[in-house]
Scaffold this active site. Structure first.
Site, PDB file in Angstrom:
ATOM      1  N   ASP A   1     -27.415  40.105 139.794  1.00 17.14           N
ATOM      2  CA  ASP A   1     -26.826  41.542 138.900  1.00 17.14           C
ATOM      3  C   ASP A   1     -26.701  42.819 139.792  1.00 17.14           C
ATOM      4  O   ASP A   1     -27.696  43.212 139.500  1.00 17.14           O
ATOM      5  CB  ASP A   1     -29.182  41.478 139.102  1.00 17.14           C
TER       6      ASP A   1
ATOM      7  N   GLU B   1     -31.733  42.570 127.516  1.00 16.12           N
ATOM      8  CA  GLU B   1     -32.331  43.023 128.662  1.00 16.12           C
ATOM      9  C   GLU B   1     -30.748  43.704 129.266  1.00 16.12           C
ATOM     10  O   GLU B   1     -30.300  44.297 128.801  1.00 16.12           O
ATOM     11  CB  GLU B   1     -32.406  41.853 130.355  1.00 16.12           C
TER      12      GLU B   1
END
Length: 505
Positions: A14, A181
Site C-alpha cells: 500500500d 478502495e
C-alpha cells in the site's frame, strides 16, 4: 525513464508517495508491526533509502491489542503548507488518524482521530482555497454494519481538530467490481482526477480512474477502465492496484503501487506478500495510459550483517505489537542483542521477536545464539498461526512447523556452547507435486562457535527439516502481510550476535 521493480522489495504494501521539490517520500502499511509506517526517501524514484517511521512511540497506534489483520492500513502521505501530513486507518484500533511532522524523518505527532469518517484508506487533497477533502473507502469495520461497504465517500475536514465539516457524500465508486478502495484525489491542469482500486486485493486487483471539474464531482469514469490490471495475464507481477500518482524527475508520470510475485507451478503463492512496484504512464486525451508493471533484471546478491554494536536497532528491524526496547537490550552484553522471554512463543500474538523482511526469493538468514540462559532461535513468520522456527536450548536443537492448528517438531541433541541457526529459502522449479509451492524452507544448525567460517566453508550445517514454503505465504495465511524472519526468545534470556542475511532473485 526506466523504473526498477520491485522498487522496495519485501513486505512493503500500500505505498503512498509525495514529491517535495526534487525529493520523494514514500510510506507503506505495517499492520501489527512496530515501529510502524516505514518511510523512504528518493531523489530519482530509483533508489529508495529508509529514513524512519511514523509510529515510534506507544499510543500512536493501538497495536498491543489489535487482532491479526488489524493495525496500520494504507497510509496517504502528502506535503502541504510547509508540513508533512499522513492519514491512515488503525484498523480495529484507534480508527482513522491524522499525523503531522515538520520533517519526514520525524518526530511525528501523536495522531488526531478523525471524527465523522467511518471507513478505511483515507486520502488528503486541498483545493485552491485551502479546503481539505478527505476521500476514503466506506468499508465498515465495527458496529452493527461491520463488513458493509458504502463505496467511495468524501468529506471536507478540519485537519487540526479531526472533525468532518459535513456529512459524507458518495463519489464515483468504479466500474462495478468489488471493494472500491484506496482513493486518491489530484488536481492536474485544472481537472480533478479520482484514482481508485477495485476488484479486491487478490488477483483481481486493478486501478481505475475518473475525472471531474470539481473535487467533489460529479465524476465520469475513463472509458478504458481499469487502466491497469494484471488479472488473467501471465505477467510476473500480479495483484496490481492501490496506486498513487506522481510526477517523475524527467517531467513524466508514474504510478507507485503494491504488487505480488506469485510462484509455484500454478503461480498461487507469494512468499513476500505485497511489495512496492512502479510503472510509467502517458496522458492521452486527458486519460492515463499505463504501462504494465514489469520486473527489472536482478542485480546480484545482497548481503547484510548486523553485529549489534550500535546504540539502537537499525531501521530494518521489527517487533510485533510491543516495542523491542521494552524487553531487549544492546548494552546488557555488548555486541549482542539480548532478549528476555516472558513465556510467550511464536504461537502468541505478542512474542519476544525481532525480525526483518525477506526481500529476495532465495534468502539465507543466520544468527549465532547463546542459549545458556534460555531457549530461542530464528523464526520465519507470516502470523502467529503460520511460521517455521529453528531454536536451541537445554542441549536440544528443535525445528518447528506451525500451520494453522497443526504443529510438528523435529529434535536433535547438541553439544554445549553457542550455536548458529539458519533459515534458507530455496525456490522450486519444474513440474509435479514438488513444484506446487514457491520454495523450500530449510531449517538447520551449525554447532560451531566460529559461525562465520562454519557457514562460509560448508563446514557442517545439520539440517533438521525441509518444509514446503506454500504454508508460509500471503495467500495461505491471508493476513495481508509477508514473511518476516528474526530472532526470538521463548524461555529465559537469550543472546544473539553475528546476524547475517543474503538474498538473491
Amino acid at each position: 525513464m526506466t523504473l526498477p521493480n520491485p522498487a522496495v522489495p519485501g513486505f512493503h504494501p500500500d505505498p503512498s508517495v509525495t514529491r517535495v521539490g526534487d525529493d520523494y517520500y514514500l510510506a507503506c502499511s505495517s499492520f501489527e508491526y512496530l515501529p510502524g509506517l516505514p518511510l523512504f526517501h528518493s531523489r530519482d524514484l530509483v533508489r529508495w533509502e529508509p529514513i524512519g517511521h511514523v509510529v515510534t512511540r506507544p499510543g500512536q497506534l493501538a497495536l498491543e491489542k489489535v487482532p491479526t489483520l488489524g493495525g496500520a492500513w494504507a497510509p496517504t502521505v502528502r506535503f502541504h503548507d510547509g508540513r508533512f501530513w499522513l492519514v491512515v486507518t488503525d484498523a480495529m484500533g484507534r480508527g482513522s488518524l491524522i499525523f503531522t511532522a515538520e520533517r519526514a524523518e520525524g518526530p511525528w505527532s501523536d495522531g488526531v482521530v478523525m471524527q465523522g469518517v467511518s471507513g478505511i484508506d483515507p486520502d488528503l487533497a486541498w483545493d485552491s482555497d485551502g479546503t481539505c477533502f478527505v476521500t476514503y473507502s466506506g468499508l465498515q469495520l465495527d458496529g452493527d454494519r461491520a463488513g458493509e461497504h458504502l463505496g467511495v465517500q468524501q468529506v471536507r475536514m478540519d485537519l487540526e481538530t479531526g472533525r468532518a465539516l459535513e456529512e459524507p457524500r458518495s463519489l464515483w465508486s468504479g466500474t462495478g467490481l468489488m471493494f472500491p478502495e484506496a482513493p486518491h484525489l489530484y488536481e492536474i491542469d485544472g481537472v480533478w482526477y479520482l484514482l481508485i482500486a477495485e476488484g479486491g486485493t487478490e488477483r483481481g486487483h486493478s486501478v481505475s480512474i475518473a475525472r471531474a471539474a470539481r473535487p467533489d464531482g460529479p465524476f465520469e469514469g475513463c472509458p478504458a477502465n481499469p487502466v491497469l490490471s494484471a488479472r488473467s495475464t501471465d505477467r510476473p507481477v500480479q495483484n496490481t492496484g492501490h496506486a498513487d500518482l506522481v510526477r517523475t524527475p524527467d517531467g513524466g508520470w508514474a504510478l507507485i503501487l503494491p504488487g505480488m510475485r506469485p510462484r509455484g507451478l500454478t503461480r498461487a503463492f507469494s512468499p513476500m506478500g505485497r511489495e512496492t512496484f512502479s510503472t510509467a504512464l502517458e496522458w492521452v486525451d486527458g486519460w492515463p495510459v499505463v504501462e504494465p508493471v514489469r520486473l527489472t533484471p536482478p542485480t546480484g546478491p545482497v548481503v547484510r550483517h548486523d553485529d549489534f554494536t550500535g546504540a539502537e536497532l537499525g531501521l530494518e528491524w521489527l517487533s510485533i505489537r510491543t516495542p523491542a526496547a521494552d524487553w531487549s537490550s544492546l548494552t546488557e552484553r555488548p555486541g549482542h542483542l539480548v532478549v528476555h522471554a516472558d513465556g510467550s512463543t511464536m504461537d502468541d500474538p505478542r512474542p519476544r521477536f525481532v525480525g526483518r523482511r525477506q526481500q529476495h526469493e532465495s534468502a539465507v538468514f543466520s544468527v549465532r545464539v547463546d542459549s545458556a540462559g534460555g531457549v530461542g532461535g530464528l523464526s520465519l513468520r507470516i502470523d502467529e498461526r503460520h511460521h517455521y522456527d529453528i531454536e536451541v536450548g537445554a542441549g536440544i536443537a528443535r525445528a518447528r512447523a506451525r500451520v494453522g492448528g497443526l504443529c510438528q517438531t523435529w529434535e536433535q541433541p547438541l553439544p554445549p556452547g553457542p550455536v548458529t541457526v539458519r533459515i534458507e529459502t530455496e525456490p522450486v522449479g519444474g513440474m509435479g507435486l514438488d513444484a506446487l509451492g514457491p520454495d523450500l524452507v530449510r531449517l538447520s544448525v551449525v554447532p560451531d562457535t566460529d559461525s562465520d567460517t562454519a557457514i562460509d566453508s560448508g563446514g557442517g550445517p545439520v539440517e533438521l527439516a525441509v518444509l514446503d514454503g506454500r504454508y508460509v505465504c500471503a495467500e495461505t495465511a491471508a493476513s495481508f502481510t509477508g514473511r518476516v524472519v528474526g530472532m526470538y526468545a521463548a524461555e529465559g534470556t537469550v543472546a544473539f550476535d553475528r546476524f547475517s542475511y543474503r538474498g538473491e532473485d
